[in-house]
Write a protein that holds these residues in place. Structure first.
Motif, PDB file in Angstrom:
ATOM      1  N   SER A  55       0.920  -1.161  -0.166  1.00 47.95           N
ATOM      2  CA  SER A  55       0.132  -0.100   0.123  1.00 47.95           C
ATOM      3  C   SER A  55       0.793   1.158   0.005  1.00 47.95           C
ATOM      4  O   SER A  55       0.262   2.472  -0.265  1.00 47.95           O
ATOM      5  CB  SER A  55      -0.974   0.102   1.001  1.00 47.95           C
ATOM      6  N   GLN A  93      -5.392  -1.639  -4.700  1.00 52.22           N
ATOM      7  CA  GLN A  93      -4.509  -0.471  -4.749  1.00 52.22           C
ATOM      8  C   GLN A  93      -3.328  -0.615  -4.537  1.00 52.22           C
ATOM      9  O   GLN A  93      -3.008  -0.894  -3.302  1.00 52.22           O
ATOM     10  CB  GLN A  93      -5.356   0.816  -4.470  1.00 52.22           C
ATOM     11  N   GLN A 124      -0.716   8.809  -5.582  1.00 49.79           N
ATOM     12  CA  GLN A 124      -1.880   8.040  -6.033  1.00 49.79           C
ATOM     13  C   GLN A 124      -1.334   6.723  -6.362  1.00 49.79           C
ATOM     14  O   GLN A 124      -0.421   6.326  -7.115  1.00 49.79           O
ATOM     15  CB  GLN A 124      -2.481   8.624  -7.513  1.00 49.79           C
ATOM     16  N   THR A 160      -4.071   0.706  -9.703  1.00 51.42           N
ATOM     17  CA  THR A 160      -5.079  -0.421  -9.664  1.00 51.42           C
ATOM     18  C   THR A 160      -4.445  -1.709 -10.144  1.00 51.42           C
ATOM     19  O   THR A 160      -3.792  -1.471 -11.464  1.00 51.42           O
ATOM     20  CB  THR A 160      -6.325  -0.011 -10.213  1.00 51.42           C
TER      21      THR A 160
END
Length: 129
Positions: free
Chosen positions: A42, A72, A117, A120
């Motif tokens: 993460s 993510q 950011q 995905t």
């Protein structure tokens, strides 16, 4: 000053007891990722929680065309053998769709420089050769 003394006492006690010392999320994350697994994190630099992991042998044997649910991730650790021309392709869509992010080293940040950011990941495969 009291904090420094407390930390010194704790470190000394741990060393005397032979306890392993781990500092921060990176040490914790590394412990949770099996040696032969590809692990998605993460955070950048292999930090934070492991959001997905799978054996490299499984990725080599067949494409992982559906990571369900998609995850993510900001970084990936791969156990790719030294000297092989291999990379792990991580795709944002199922069935290897969309633009892949490639990891060809032991640790790869997936986010663009300066970005926070995550990307995905919905499917993956290993490309050798």
């Amino acid at each position: 000053m009291r904090r420094i003394r407390t930390l010194a006492v704790c470190l000394t006690s741990a060393a005397l007891l032979g306890a392993p010392l781990a500092f921060g999320p990176a040490a914790q994350a590394a412990e949770g990722c099996a040696k032969a697994n590809v692990c998605l994190y993460s955070g950048k630099g292999g930090r934070g929680a492991i959001v997905w992991q799978g054996p490299l042998s499984q990725l080599r044997g067949s494409d992982i065309t559906g990571i369900t649910p998609s995850v993510q991730a900001k970084s990936v650790r791969t156990p790719l053998p030294a000297g092989e021309d291999c990379a792990v392709g991580l795709f944002p869509e199922r069935d290897l769709g969309g633009e892949a992010k490639w990891a060809n080293g032991p640790l790869t940040d997936l986010t663009a420089p300066g970005s926070t950011q995550p990307v995905t990941v919905a499917s993956a495969y290993v490309d050798c050769g």
